[in-house]
Write a protein that holds these residues in place. Structure first.
Motif, PDB file in Angstrom:
ATOM      1  N   LEU A 209     -70.449  79.812   8.621  1.00 31.55           N
ATOM      2  CA  LEU A 209     -69.414  80.069   9.620  1.00 31.55           C
ATOM      3  C   LEU A 209     -68.896  81.501   9.508  1.00 31.55           C
ATOM      4  CD1 LEU A 209     -67.392  79.170  11.825  1.00 31.55           C
ATOM      5  CD2 LEU A 209     -65.892  78.428   9.958  1.00 31.55           C
ATOM      6  N   LEU A 210     -68.605  81.932   8.301  1.00 33.38           N
ATOM      7  CA  LEU A 210     -68.125  83.297   8.106  1.00 33.38           C
ATOM      8  C   LEU A 210     -69.187  84.308   8.529  1.00 33.38           C
ATOM      9  CD1 LEU A 210     -65.758  84.996   7.063  1.00 33.38           C
ATOM     10  CD2 LEU A 210     -66.910  85.017   4.834  1.00 33.38           C
TER      11      LEU A 210
ATOM     12  N   ALA B  54     -60.997  87.427   8.183  1.00 35.57           N
ATOM     13  CA  ALA B  54     -60.067  87.387   7.050  1.00 35.57           C
ATOM     14  C   ALA B  54     -59.297  86.067   7.023  1.00 35.57           C
ATOM     15  CB  ALA B  54     -59.104  88.567   7.121  1.00 35.57           C
ATOM     16  N   ILE B  55     -58.874  85.598   8.184  1.00 34.09           N
ATOM     17  CA  ILE B  55     -58.158  84.315   8.254  1.00 34.09           C
ATOM     18  C   ILE B  55     -59.069  83.178   7.807  1.00 34.09           C
ATOM     19  CG2 ILE B  55     -57.162  82.629   9.864  1.00 34.09           C
ATOM     20  CD1 ILE B  55     -56.079  85.113  11.433  1.00 34.09           C
ATOM     21  N   ILE B  56     -60.307  83.179   8.285  1.00 32.85           N
ATOM     22  CA  ILE B  56     -61.268  82.140   7.890  1.00 32.85           C
ATOM     23  C   ILE B  56     -61.527  82.219   6.386  1.00 32.85           C
ATOM     24  CG2 ILE B  56     -63.689  81.422   8.082  1.00 32.85           C
ATOM     25  CD1 ILE B  56     -63.506  82.269  11.060  1.00 32.85           C
ATOM     26  N   LEU B  57     -61.710  83.417   5.887  1.00 32.24           N
ATOM     27  CA  LEU B  57     -61.975  83.600   4.464  1.00 32.24           C
ATOM     28  C   LEU B  57     -60.821  83.093   3.611  1.00 32.24           C
ATOM     29  CD1 LEU B  57     -63.924  84.879   2.400  1.00 32.24           C
ATOM     30  CD2 LEU B  57     -62.656  86.994   2.684  1.00 32.24           C
TER      31      LEU B  57
ATOM     32  N   ALA C 289     -58.489  80.918   4.479  1.00 30.04           N
ATOM     33  CA  ALA C 289     -58.383  79.465   4.629  1.00 30.04           C
ATOM     34  C   ALA C 289     -59.416  78.739   3.771  1.00 30.04           C
ATOM     35  CB  ALA C 289     -58.545  79.069   6.096  1.00 30.04           C
ATOM     36  N   MET C 290     -60.630  79.267   3.709  1.00 30.80           N
ATOM     37  CA  MET C 290     -61.670  78.615   2.916  1.00 30.80           C
ATOM     38  C   MET C 290     -61.402  78.758   1.428  1.00 30.80           C
ATOM     39  SD  MET C 290     -65.227  79.190   4.937  1.00 30.80           S
ATOM     40  CE  MET C 290     -65.140  80.954   5.066  1.00 30.80           C
ATOM     41  N   LEU C 291     -60.868  79.878   1.017  1.00 30.45           N
ATOM     42  CA  LEU C 291     -60.656  80.101  -0.413  1.00 30.45           C
ATOM     43  C   LEU C 291     -59.430  79.367  -0.952  1.00 30.45           C
ATOM     44  CD1 LEU C 291     -61.614  83.849  -0.777  1.00 30.45           C
ATOM     45  CD2 LEU C 291     -62.919  81.829  -1.464  1.00 30.45           C
ATOM     46  N   LEU C 292     -58.525  78.958  -0.065  1.00 29.03           N
ATOM     47  CA  LEU C 292     -57.341  78.217  -0.522  1.00 29.03           C
ATOM     48  C   LEU C 292     -57.711  76.898  -1.175  1.00 29.03           C
ATOM     49  CD1 LEU C 292     -54.713  78.890   2.289  1.00 29.03           C
ATOM     50  CD2 LEU C 292     -54.768  79.835  -0.029  1.00 29.03           C
ATOM     51  N   GLY C 293     -58.778  76.286  -0.692  1.00 29.20           N
ATOM     52  CA  GLY C 293     -59.173  74.991  -1.235  1.00 29.20           C
ATOM     53  C   GLY C 293     -60.194  75.084  -2.348  1.00 29.20           C
ATOM     54  N   GLY C 294     -60.671  76.290  -2.663  1.00 26.75           N
ATOM     55  CA  GLY C 294     -61.718  76.439  -3.665  1.00 26.75           C
ATOM     56  C   GLY C 294     -61.164  76.788  -5.024  1.00 26.75           C
ATOM     57  N   GLY C 295     -62.027  77.214  -5.881  1.00 21.48           N
ATOM     58  CA  GLY C 295     -61.609  77.621  -7.204  1.00 21.48           C
ATOM     59  C   GLY C 295     -62.085  76.668  -8.283  1.00 21.48           C
TER      60      GLY C 295
END
Length: 160
Positions: free
Chosen positions: A99-100, A143-146, A148-154
């Motif tokens: 998607l990104l 940047a918004i998509i990135l 948003a996706m990284l908020l749930g990762g880690g």
């Protein structure tokens, strides 16, 4: 131009800065303007092509750029440096990465096509303004998509 922007970003990231500029300053004053100039350069290069050639060239550019961004993001997100297990598996990062890549590659192609179209009709200034505006919008969306996706990762929390 996008490869140049990526190369400059990579270099400054590895060196911690270039000359008197730290990574962030170098990114905002050098890398981002080079990135925003990419569709303008495409517009200048493509303005002499026919519509079909522009569309084919834009499709190839979007595919290559999108694939590179997707691969870069997938590699960064799917394999975090964790002391514990990652929250998501590498397979779960494939769709967000694609998607990104689609947004970044497609946005660059669209802004280049728009710029070339305006330049073919003799409206160079308008082509430059529109292309850079579209590129800024695509960058903000990416940047918004990135984010948003990284908020749930880690990484998972360590067991207490």
């Amino acid at each position: 131009m996008t490869a140049l922007a990526a190369g400059l970003w990579w270099l400054s990231d590895r060196l911690g800065g270039i000359g008197p500029l730290d990574r962030a300053t170098f990114g905002w004053f050098i890398v981002i303007p080079v990135w925003f100039a990419a569709p303008v350069v495409a517009g200048f290069v493509w303005r002499g092509l026919g519509r079909r050639e522009i569309a084919a060239t834009a499709a190839v550019l979007a595919t290559l750029e999108g694939a590179m961004v997707a691969a870069w993001f997938w590699n960064a997100a799917a394999f975090p440096a964790c002391d514990t297990a990652p929250v998501r598996s590498p397979v779960e990062w494939i769709l967000p990465s694609l998607l990104l890549g689609l947004v970044v590659g497609g946005g660059l192609a669209v802004s280049g096509v728009v710029c070339a179209g305006r330049m073919r009709t003799g409206h160079r200034r308008a082509g430059i303004i529109v292309a850079m505006s579209v590129q800024a919008g695509v960058t903000a969306l990416a940047a918004i998509i990135l984010i948003a996706m990284l908020l749930g990762g880690g990484c998972q929390r360590p067991a207490s």
